[in-house]
Design a protein around this motif. Structure first.
Motif, PDB file in Angstrom:
ATOM      1  N   LEU A   1      44.429  64.000 -32.239  1.00 48.03           N
ATOM      2  CA  LEU A   1      44.097  63.612 -33.620  1.00 48.03           C
ATOM      3  C   LEU A   1      44.205  62.223 -33.876  1.00 48.03           C
ATOM      4  CD1 LEU A   1      44.316  63.863 -36.890  1.00 48.03           C
ATOM      5  CD2 LEU A   1      46.769  64.125 -36.835  1.00 48.03           C
ATOM      6  N   ILE A   2      45.232  61.483 -32.994  1.00 49.16           N
ATOM      7  CA  ILE A   2      45.443  60.063 -33.179  1.00 49.16           C
ATOM      8  C   ILE A   2      44.406  59.299 -32.542  1.00 49.16           C
ATOM      9  CG2 ILE A   2      46.996  58.168 -32.372  1.00 49.16           C
ATOM     10  CD1 ILE A   2      49.332  60.096 -32.775  1.00 49.16           C
ATOM     11  N   VAL A   3      43.884  59.854 -31.310  1.00 47.32           N
ATOM     12  CA  VAL A   3      42.835  59.126 -30.782  1.00 47.32           C
ATOM     13  C   VAL A   3      41.408  59.154 -31.434  1.00 47.32           C
ATOM     14  CG1 VAL A   3      44.073  59.143 -28.529  1.00 47.32           C
ATOM     15  CG2 VAL A   3      42.297  60.986 -28.998  1.00 47.32           C
ATOM     16  N   ALA A   4      41.467  60.188 -32.253  1.00 50.07           N
ATOM     17  CA  ALA A   4      40.210  60.453 -33.017  1.00 50.07           C
ATOM     18  C   ALA A   4      40.089  59.420 -34.369  1.00 50.07           C
ATOM     19  CB  ALA A   4      40.085  61.742 -33.621  1.00 50.07           C
ATOM     20  N   LEU A   5      41.145  58.717 -34.641  1.00 48.07           N
ATOM     21  CA  LEU A   5      41.372  57.887 -35.551  1.00 48.07           C
ATOM     22  C   LEU A   5      40.411  56.306 -35.220  1.00 48.07           C
ATOM     23  CD1 LEU A   5      44.903  58.184 -36.757  1.00 48.07           C
ATOM     24  CD2 LEU A   5      43.008  59.170 -38.038  1.00 48.07           C
ATOM     25  N   GLU A   6      39.950  55.776 -36.151  1.00 47.32           N
ATOM     26  CA  GLU A   6      39.206  54.732 -35.823  1.00 47.32           C
ATOM     27  C   GLU A   6      39.653  53.468 -34.935  1.00 47.32           C
ATOM     28  OE1 GLU A   6      40.813  53.680 -40.240  1.00 47.32           O
ATOM     29  OE2 GLU A   6      40.417  55.477 -38.996  1.00 47.32           O
ATOM     30  N   HIS A   7      41.090  53.607 -35.250  1.00 49.97           N
ATOM     31  CA  HIS A   7      41.827  52.328 -34.035  1.00 49.97           C
ATOM     32  C   HIS A   7      42.737  53.103 -33.091  1.00 49.97           C
ATOM     33  CE1 HIS A   7      39.680  49.215 -36.267  1.00 49.97           C
ATOM     34  NE2 HIS A   7      40.380  49.603 -37.572  1.00 49.97           N
ATOM     35  N   GLY A   8      42.479  54.404 -33.076  1.00 46.23           N
ATOM     36  CA  GLY A   8      43.506  54.928 -32.207  1.00 46.23           C
ATOM     37  C   GLY A   8      45.034  55.003 -32.802  1.00 46.23           C
ATOM     38  N   TYR A   9      45.813  54.565 -31.524  1.00 45.20           N
ATOM     39  CA  TYR A   9      47.163  54.381 -31.962  1.00 45.20           C
ATOM     40  C   TYR A   9      47.581  53.374 -32.858  1.00 45.20           C
ATOM     41  CZ  TYR A   9      48.506  58.363 -29.102  1.00 45.20           C
ATOM     42  OH  TYR A   9      48.848  59.541 -28.310  1.00 45.20           O
ATOM     43  N   ASP A  10      46.752  52.320 -33.038  1.00 49.20           N
ATOM     44  CA  ASP A  10      46.951  51.205 -33.928  1.00 49.20           C
ATOM     45  C   ASP A  10      46.344  51.347 -35.201  1.00 49.20           C
ATOM     46  OD1 ASP A  10      47.886  49.611 -31.577  1.00 49.20           O
ATOM     47  OD2 ASP A  10      45.658  49.124 -31.103  1.00 49.20           O
ATOM     48  N   THR A  11      45.936  52.627 -35.484  1.00 51.08           N
ATOM     49  CA  THR A  11      45.555  52.820 -36.898  1.00 51.08           C
ATOM     50  C   THR A  11      46.717  52.905 -37.872  1.00 51.08           C
ATOM     51  OG1 THR A  11      43.789  54.212 -36.159  1.00 51.08           O
ATOM     52  CG2 THR A  11      44.265  54.436 -38.354  1.00 51.08           C
ATOM     53  N   ASP A  12      46.525  52.043 -38.886  1.00 52.13           N
ATOM     54  CA  ASP A  12      47.642  52.203 -40.087  1.00 52.13           C
ATOM     55  C   ASP A  12      47.740  53.341 -40.760  1.00 52.13           C
ATOM     56  OD1 ASP A  12      48.838  51.633 -42.742  1.00 52.13           O
ATOM     57  OD2 ASP A  12      49.385  49.714 -41.586  1.00 52.13           O
ATOM     58  N   MET A  13      48.624  53.938 -40.974  1.00 55.10           N
ATOM     59  CA  MET A  13      49.151  55.297 -41.551  1.00 55.10           C
ATOM     60  C   MET A  13      49.133  55.175 -43.013  1.00 55.10           C
ATOM     61  SD  MET A  13      49.294  57.270 -39.253  1.00 55.10           S
ATOM     62  CE  MET A  13      47.757  56.569 -38.639  1.00 55.10           C
TER      63      MET A  13
ATOM     64  N   PHE B   1      59.074  61.534 -42.881  1.00 52.91           N
ATOM     65  CA  PHE B   1      59.082  60.023 -43.178  1.00 52.91           C
ATOM     66  C   PHE B   1      58.262  59.516 -42.448  1.00 52.91           C
ATOM     67  CE2 PHE B   1      60.952  56.202 -42.592  1.00 52.91           C
ATOM     68  CZ  PHE B   1      60.921  55.632 -43.785  1.00 52.91           C
ATOM     69  N   LEU B   2      57.351  58.770 -43.017  1.00 47.97           N
ATOM     70  CA  LEU B   2      56.487  57.762 -42.159  1.00 47.97           C
ATOM     71  C   LEU B   2      56.357  56.399 -42.817  1.00 47.97           C
ATOM     72  CD1 LEU B   2      55.361  60.451 -40.800  1.00 47.97           C
ATOM     73  CD2 LEU B   2      52.988  59.570 -40.977  1.00 47.97           C
ATOM     74  N   LEU B   3      56.441  55.485 -41.777  1.00 51.57           N
ATOM     75  CA  LEU B   3      56.470  54.033 -42.155  1.00 51.57           C
ATOM     76  C   LEU B   3      55.122  53.648 -42.620  1.00 51.57           C
ATOM     77  CD1 LEU B   3      58.576  52.563 -39.200  1.00 51.57           C
ATOM     78  CD2 LEU B   3      59.083  52.890 -41.415  1.00 51.57           C
ATOM     79  N   ALA B   4      54.783  52.576 -43.364  1.00 46.22           N
ATOM     80  CA  ALA B   4      53.604  52.025 -43.656  1.00 46.22           C
ATOM     81  C   ALA B   4      53.097  51.209 -42.606  1.00 46.22           C
ATOM     82  CB  ALA B   4      53.626  51.143 -44.895  1.00 46.22           C
ATOM     83  N   ALA B   5      52.948  51.838 -41.411  1.00 50.19           N
ATOM     84  CA  ALA B   5      52.506  50.952 -39.865  1.00 50.19           C
ATOM     85  C   ALA B   5      51.642  51.891 -39.293  1.00 50.19           C
ATOM     86  CB  ALA B   5      53.863  50.674 -39.412  1.00 50.19           C
ATOM     87  N   SER B   6      51.284  51.355 -38.140  1.00 48.40           N
ATOM     88  CA  SER B   6      50.460  52.221 -37.068  1.00 48.40           C
ATOM     89  C   SER B   6      51.058  53.445 -36.653  1.00 48.40           C
ATOM     90  CB  SER B   6      50.301  51.156 -35.960  1.00 48.40           C
ATOM     91  OG  SER B   6      51.287  51.236 -35.022  1.00 48.40           O
ATOM     92  N   ALA B   7      50.219  54.184 -36.073  1.00 46.88           N
ATOM     93  CA  ALA B   7      50.721  55.624 -35.341  1.00 46.88           C
ATOM     94  C   ALA B   7      51.761  55.287 -34.391  1.00 46.88           C
ATOM     95  CB  ALA B   7      49.653  56.443 -34.991  1.00 46.88           C
ATOM     96  N   ARG B   8      51.263  54.354 -33.404  1.00 48.07           N
ATOM     97  CA  ARG B   8      52.501  53.854 -32.487  1.00 48.07           C
ATOM     98  C   ARG B   8      53.741  53.617 -32.910  1.00 48.07           C
ATOM     99  NH1 ARG B   8      49.807  50.025 -30.581  1.00 48.07           N
ATOM    100  NH2 ARG B   8      48.757  50.865 -28.846  1.00 48.07           N
ATOM    101  N   ASP B   9      53.694  52.811 -34.030  1.00 46.94           N
ATOM    102  CA  ASP B   9      55.111  52.421 -34.675  1.00 46.94           C
ATOM    103  C   ASP B   9      55.867  53.437 -35.089  1.00 46.94           C
ATOM    104  OD1 ASP B   9      54.411  49.729 -34.153  1.00 46.94           O
ATOM    105  OD2 ASP B   9      53.678  49.124 -35.908  1.00 46.94           O
ATOM    106  N   ASN B  10      54.824  54.438 -35.634  1.00 45.61           N
ATOM    107  CA  ASN B  10      55.721  55.495 -36.224  1.00 45.61           C
ATOM    108  C   ASN B  10      56.228  56.587 -35.307  1.00 45.61           C
ATOM    109  OD1 ASN B  10      55.432  56.116 -39.375  1.00 45.61           O
ATOM    110  ND2 ASN B  10      53.563  55.042 -39.039  1.00 45.61           N
TER     111      ASN B  10
END
Length: 583
Positions: free
Chosen positions: A456-468, A423-432
Motif C-alpha cells: 500500500l505504501i509503495v503504491a503512494l505517489e512518494h512511497g514512504y515519503d508520502t505525507d499522510m 493515531f497518525l501524525l501529520a507526517a510521512s508514512a516513514r515518520d508514522n
C-alpha cells in the motif's frame, strides 16, 4: 501576598534560575542608567542658578556642563539598550524553557490525569499561559524594577536638593498606592474570570472541531453556537469590567495626581513657604515630578497585564505541581514476554472496583484473546498492563517481575500497542512508523511488510515519503490500522497488545490483520482485546470477562462446547448479525 502571587514569583525564580548573571548584569545597567538620568536635572539646576540667571558666561565651564548633560544622556541611553537586551533575553529564554518543561511534564503525567483533563485547556496552558508568563518577566523586570529605581532616584535627588519641598511631594504619594490598591481590588476578579473564560473558549473550539462530523450529523450546530456565544458574552462582560477599572483608575487618576503635585510645588515656591528656594530648584523639582509620576503611571497601566500574567503563572504552576506517574525501576529488558496477573483488583474509583481478584497467566509467545460485554473490564485489564494505572491490590508481572521494577526504556521497547483508534501524525508514512526512534529504512520496510501494508505504501505517489495528512485523512480506517500495527512491530516488541484493532475495519482488511497476527504467532506474546471474535478464533486461549472477573477460559472449540456459555452466545450472535448483513 496572595497565593497566586506567591506561585507566580516561585515560577519566575524557578524558570530564571540559570539566568542569574544576566539578571544581575541587567539590574546593574538599569541602576546605573537611572543614576545618570537623575543627574540631568541636577546639572540643569546648577547651570540655571550659576550661569543662566546671573548671566555668568564662562565658555569653558558652560561647554563642560552642557557636555556633561549630553554625555550622561548618551551613556544612559546605551545602558538602557544593554539592559533591554539582557532582561528581554532573560524573559525569552525563561519562557522557552518553561514552555518545554510544561510540555514535557504533560507528556509524563499519568493517564488518570487525562481522564478528567480538557484538551483545549491543556493547550492553553502550554501556549497562551506560558506566553503570558513571559509578560510577567517583562512587567516585573522591565516596568516594575525600572520604575521603582527611577522613582527612588528622583525622590533621593529631591530630598538632597530641599528635603522640605521633597516632603510635600512625598505626602501626596500615598494617593498613588491607594489608586493601585483600588485597581487591584476592582480588576483582579475580572482578570481571573476572563483568563478562565478564554481557556473555556479554547476548549469548546477544540471539542467542536474534533467532533465536527458528529456535531453536524446530529444537527447540534445551533446549540453549540449558542453555548459558545454565551461563554463569549461572559468573556465580553469580564473584559468590560476590567476596562471600566482601567478607565477610572489608571491614566486619568494619575494624570490628575501629576497636576496636583505640580500645582502644589509651584504654589509652595511662589508663596515662599520654604525659604532658600532657587529657580534652578524649581526646574529640578518639576523635572523630577515627571520622573516620579510617569513611572507610576507606567506601573499602573501595566497592572492589568501583570494581573493576567500572575493568573497565568498560577495556572502553569498548578499544572507543574500535578503528580507524575510513579518512577519505574531499573530492571533489565523484557526478554521472554511472559505475562501474569496475580489477584488483581482495580477501580478508577477505589470504592467501585472494575476488576475483582483477576488471576491470569499468559506464557511467552502465546496468543491470548480477551473478550466480554461492554464494561466487563477488557480495556481496563490492558491499561493496567500498559502501566497507565496501578492496581489497588495484586500485581501485574512480565517475565515474573512486577511492572514497577521494569525501567521505562525497557518497558516501552518490549511492549507494543495497537490502539482501537489509530493515531497518525501529520507526517510521512516513514515518520508514522518510525515515531522518532531513528530506525533505518530497512527496519521500517520490514515492519510494514510484517503488517501487510508495504504494498500500500509503495503504491503512494512518494512511497514512504508520502505525507499522510492530519490524522491520516488520506487513508481508510483499515489502512491506518495496518500502519499502526507496523509502528508497533517496528520496535520489535516481545509483547504486542491489540485493543479492538479490528473493530472499525472491513472484512478484507481484517483478513490482512489476521495474516499479520498469524506470522507473529509464537514469535511474540500476542494479547488481543477483540470485538470481532473471528479475529481471535485461532488464539491459544480466549479469556471471557464478565463484570470484572474471569467467567470462562479456553480455546475457541472448548468455549463453544459450553452450553449457553457467554462466549458461545456472543459468537453465535455475531454470526447471525453477519448473515443478516450479507442477506
Amino acid at each position: 501576598m496572595s497565593a497566586e502571587r506567591q506561585q507566580a514569583m516561585a515560577l519566575l525564580r524557578h524558570a530564571a534560575a540559570p539566568e542569574r548573571h544576566h539578571v544581575w548584569l541587567g539590574f546593574f545597567c538599569l541602576l546605573l542608567a537611572a543614576l545618570l538620568e537623575a543627574c540631568g536635572p541636577l546639572l540643569g539646576k546648577y547651570f540655571i542658578d550659576n550661569y543662566l540667571l546671573p548671566r555668568h558666561w564662562v565658555a569653558l565651564d558652560v561647554a563642560l556642563l552642557l557636555g556633561g548633560i549630553l554625555l550622561s544622556g548618551l551613556v544612559a541611553t546605551l545602558l538602557r539598550y544593554l539592559q533591554l537586551l539582557r532582561l528581554a533575553g532573560v524573559a525569552m529564554r525563561s519562557a522557552r524553557r518553561l514552555r518545554e518543561e510544561v510540555y514535557g511534564h504533560v507528556l509524563a503525567l499519568p493517564m488518570a490525569f487525562f481522564d478528567k483533563a480538557i484538551t483545549g485547556q491543556l493547550v492553553s496552558r502550554v501556549t497562551n499561559d506560558t506566553e503570558a508568563v513571559k509578560q510577567l518577566y517583562v512587567q516585573v523586570l522591565f516596568v516594575m524594577l525600572d520604575s521603582v529605581i527611577v522613582v527612588c532616584g528622583a525622590l533621593a535627588a529631591m530630598a538632597w536638593l530641599n528635603w522640605r519641598l521633597a516632603l510635600v511631594v512625598m505626602l501626596l504619594l500615598p494617593a498613588v498606592f491607594l489608586i493601585v490598591w483600588l485597581y487591584q481590588r476592582w480588576s483582579a476578579p475580572s482578570v481571573t474570570k476572563a483568563r478562565q473564560l478564554r481557556s473555556d473558549i479554547n476548549a469548546q473550539v477544540a471539542e467542536s472541531i474534533a467532533g465536527m462530523s458528529v456535531l453536524q450529523a446530529s444537527g447540534a450546530e445551533q446549540r453549540f453556537a449558542r453555548r459558545f456565544a454565551d461563554t463569549n458574552q461572559q468573556l465580553y462582560g469580564a473584559r468590560m469590567a476590567e476596562l471600566r477599572a482601567n478607565a477610572w483608575l489608571l491614566r486619568p487618576a494619575l494624570d490628575l495626581l501629576n497636576v496636583l503635585l505640580l500645582a502644589t510645588v509651584i504654589w509652595v515656591f511662589g508663596s515662599h513657604r520654604v525659604s532658600g528656594l532657587e529657580v534652578g530648584v524649581l526646574y529640578a523639582f518639576v523635572s523630577y515630578i515627571a520622573r516620579v509620576v510617569e513611572p507610576l503611571i507606567q506601573i499602573t497601566m501595566q497592572f492589568s497585564q501583570l494581573q493576567q500574567a500572575v493568573v497565568a503563572a498560577s495556572r502553569v504552576n498548578g499544572l507543574l505541581r500535578e503528580g507524575l506517574a510513579a518512577a519505574a525501576g531499573e530492571g533489565s529488558s523484557i526478554t521472554a514476554g511472559e505475562v501474569s496477573f496475580r489477584s488483581v483488583r482495580f477501580g478508577y474509583d477505589a470504592a467501585h472496583p472494575v476488576l475483582h481478584d483477576v488471576s491470569l497467566h499468559i506464557p511467552a509467545g502465546a496468543f491470548y484473546g480477551i473478550v466480554g460485554h461492554t464494561g466487563s473490564g477488557k480495556s481496563t485489564l490492558l491499561s493496567l498492563l500498559l502501566r497507565f494505572y496501578a492496581p489497588q491490590a495484586g500485581d501485574v508481572c512480565i517475565d515474573g517481575r512486577p511492572l514497577a521494577t521494569i525501567s521505562d526504556l525497557a518497558f516501552r521497547a518490549g511492549v507494543g500497542l495497537v490502539p482501537q483508534d489509530p493515531f497518525l501524525l501529520a507526517a510521512s508514512a516513514r515518520d508514522n512508523i518510525d515515531m522518532g526512534r531513528g530506525l533505518s529504512q530497512a527496519a521500517v520496510e520490514a515492519a510494514a511488510q510484517a503488517a501487510g501494508v508495504h504494498e500500500l505504501i509503495v503504491a503512494l505517489e512518494h512511497g514512504y515519503d508520502t505525507d499522510m495528512g492530519e490524522g491520516g485523512t488520506r487513508l481508510s480506517v483499515g489502512q491506518k490500522q495496518l500502519i499502526a500495527i507496523a509502528r508497533a512491530l517496528a520496535g520489535q516488541p516481545r509483547i504486542l497488545l491489540l485493543d479492538e484493532a479490528t473493530s472499525h475495519i472491513d472484512s478484507e482488511t481484517e483478513q490482512l490483520v489476521q495474516q499479520a497476527l498469524a506470522r507473529l504467532h509464537g514469535k511474540v506474546t500476542l494479547i488481543s482485546i477483540a470485538h470481532r471474535l473471528s479475529t481471535i478464533r485461532d488464539a491459544d486461549q480466549i479469556v471471557v470477562l464478565n463484570h470484572g472477573a474471569i467467567a470462562e477460559q479456553g480455546s475457541h472449540d472448548a468455549l463453544m462446547a459450553i452450553e449457553r456459555g457467554i462466549y458461545q452466545r456472543l459468537y453465535l450472535l455475531q454470526q447471525l448479525e453477519s448473515v443478516v448483513e450479507q442477506g
